[in-house]
Design a protein around this motif. Structure first.
Motif, PDB file in Angstrom:
ATOM      1  N   LEU A 245       0.830  -1.223  -0.037  1.00  0.00           N
ATOM      2  CA  LEU A 245       0.021   0.003  -0.064  1.00  0.00           C
ATOM      3  C   LEU A 245       0.982   1.293  -0.042  1.00  0.00           C
ATOM      4  CD1 LEU A 245      -2.434  -1.210   2.892  1.00  0.00           C
ATOM      5  CD2 LEU A 245      -3.030  -1.245   0.423  1.00  0.00           C
ATOM      6  N   ARG A 444      -5.567  -5.359   0.849  1.00  0.00           N
ATOM      7  CA  ARG A 444      -6.625  -4.284   0.531  1.00  0.00           C
ATOM      8  C   ARG A 444      -7.898  -4.709   1.274  1.00  0.00           C
ATOM      9  NH1 ARG A 444      -3.251  -4.573  -3.346  1.00  0.00           N
ATOM     10  NH2 ARG A 444      -2.318  -2.559  -4.364  1.00  0.00           N
ATOM     11  N   PRO A 450      -8.197   1.735   0.853  1.00  0.00           N
ATOM     12  CA  PRO A 450      -6.918   1.546   0.295  1.00  0.00           C
ATOM     13  C   PRO A 450      -6.520   2.547  -0.348  1.00  0.00           C
ATOM     14  CG  PRO A 450      -8.189  -0.395  -0.057  1.00  0.00           C
ATOM     15  CD  PRO A 450      -9.040   0.713   0.340  1.00  0.00           C
TER      16      PRO A 450
END
Length: 458
Positions: A245, A444, A450
């Motif tokens: 991420l 996610r 996200p």
């Protein structure tokens, strides 16, 4: 004008919200009850609120399963009377009725409905319902309708587990004299030499979103000895994988007066063992829906040297392509070897090449290795940590070795003239830890909203 329907089929106009005189909770004539508290109120009249989770209409009777944040209950109404309400799944409702015992109901009782109000109509065709089999729904659809997906038990439970992890992390450290700190996420430079930074406009100059609270944690050690922080960090890395991420929630800790990274490793063993034991104890039934086995004991997780890991990978898997780091496949292979040898699908890898670690990392001997470690758990890296340099002159030399002018870090370096002790720490990504605990395929799934290379909304 909002309307509510009585079970005789008549509609009553409700007072507009703007005209309602709100009273303190203790002055309300009819207080809402959470569903979880209904079991203690047999035969009493109650008011509950929640969403329509399931709906079954028979010729004479309609069964409405209502869910709120505390649980679900079966409500029973006359089908003729309920017809005027025209209920839909996932509409929020207010129900007044009477609790009555019924052994056929899941909870051992049900609510006989006297009045029902639809608090807000669902005005679009929903792509799924809170009672849907979420495994059949694509992740983008889930994320685009996040509030709806959170009402699905299998999704909502992910974030209950995540919140518990955070609670246990805080509790464990506070019991060991760690102080929680809260530091800025706007910084003037990066902690790793200025790479992978999100630049922002800060009045007349440039600033950056923090890659980690690393520098602030070290300053905290100089003042409080043991500190931790939980908060978002930002990495401008163009990954498009199931494990990365660009904004994630980091669990960071730093402690002073250590002699070696082994002290940090032992602390993390105890920390994760505590978190896992509490999850097994408090959320075992939820975990069983995601994992074949409960979470393992972590007190005896082995520590393997990086060079030894390369040798084992070559011996068992014919790997000779790795030099200064481990790739995802190597992490999975090493966890397999650790499990076959110790019964624990986890290991600490220590002694990575110093050149691949941040400039503030303490060297491990004179052979170019670092006093830095990763924790691999069930095939994925969960933690990076290690011992730090604690003297200004050593930090300056480390910067020069990387062709970085120490002048760029003058504000940071001055803090090491104020009595900085030997120290070290580690960081754990909360979303990645949650995803691994629950065997989720994509990080996610363990992230409310996200942020990655392609997603910035909602």
């Amino acid at each position: 004008m909002q309307r509510k329907w009585k079970l005789d089929g008549t509609a009553v106009d409700m007072v507009p919200a703007s005209l309602i005189v709100w009273k303190p909770l203790h002055m309300k004539s009819a207080s809402r009850m959470l569903i979880a508290s209904l079991h203690s109120l047999p035969t009493e009249e109650v008011m509950i609120c929640g969403w329509v989770y399931r709906l079954r209409e028979l010729a004479r009777t309609t069964f409405i399963i209502v869910r709120d944040c505390s649980g679900e209950v079966q409500c029973v109404a006359s089908s003729t009377a309920i017809q005027a309400v025209s209920l839909k799944l996932d509409e929020p409702v207010e129900i007044k009725g009477k609790v009555r015992p019924d052994t056929r109901a899941k909870a051992g009782f049900e609510v006989e409905v006297f009045e029902i109000s639809v608090l807000n109509r669902v005005t679009q065709i929903l792509p799924f319902n809170s009672s849907s089999n979420i495994a059949e729904i694509g992740i983008d659809t889930i994320l685009n309708h996040r509030p709806l997906s959170l009402r699905n038990q299998s999704i909502g439970d992910i974030f209950k587990i995540q919140a518990a992890i955070l609670d246990y992390f805080r509790f464990f450290l506070k019991e060991r004299y760690f102080t929680e700190i809260f530091t800025s996420k706007i910084v003037s430079s990066g902690t790793e030499g200025g790479t992978n930074l999100f630049e922002i406009k800060y009045f007349e100059r440039c600033a950056y979103l923090a890659q980690s609270p690393q520098f602030y944690k070290e300053y905290g050690v100089a003042g409080l000895e043991r500190v931790f922080e939980t908060g978002h960090v930002y990495r401008a890395e163009p990954h498009a994988s199931s494990r990365h991420l660009t904004e994630y929630y980091s669990l960071d800790l730093e402690m002073g007066f250590i002699d070696s990274p082994q002290e940090l490793i032992q602390l993390e063993r105890e920390l994760l063992n505590f978190i896992f034991e509490r999850l097994n104890q408090d959320y075992g039934e939820i975990l069983k829906r995601y994992r074949e086995k409960l979470l393992p004991q972590m007190l005896n997780v082995p520590v393997w040297e990086f060079d030894e890991c390369l040798r084992l990978l070559n011996q068992h898997f014919g790997r000779s392509d790795l030099v200064d780091d481990l790739d995802p496949e190597a992490e999975r292979q090493l966890c397999q070897l650790a499990e076959s040898e110790t019964g624990i699908p986890a290991l600490f890898v220590i002694g990575f090449p110093l050149i691949g670690r941040p400039f503030y990392t303490h060297p491990r001997g004179n052979g170019g290795a670092a006093q830095s470690f990763d924790l691999l758990f069930e095939g994925i890296e969960l933690t990076t940590g290690g011992q730090r340099l604690h003297k200004r002159e050593d930090l300056e030399q480390a910067l020069r070795n990387r062709s970085i002018d120490p002048v760029s870090f003058e504000t940071h370096l001055r803090m090491f003239e104020l009595g900085m002790p030997t120290h070290g720490g580690l960081a754990i990504g909360l979303e990645r830890l949650t995803a691994r605990i629950l065997h989720l395929a994509n990080v996610r799934q363990a992230t409310l909203y996200p942020r990655d290379r392609y997603r910035i909304a909602p």
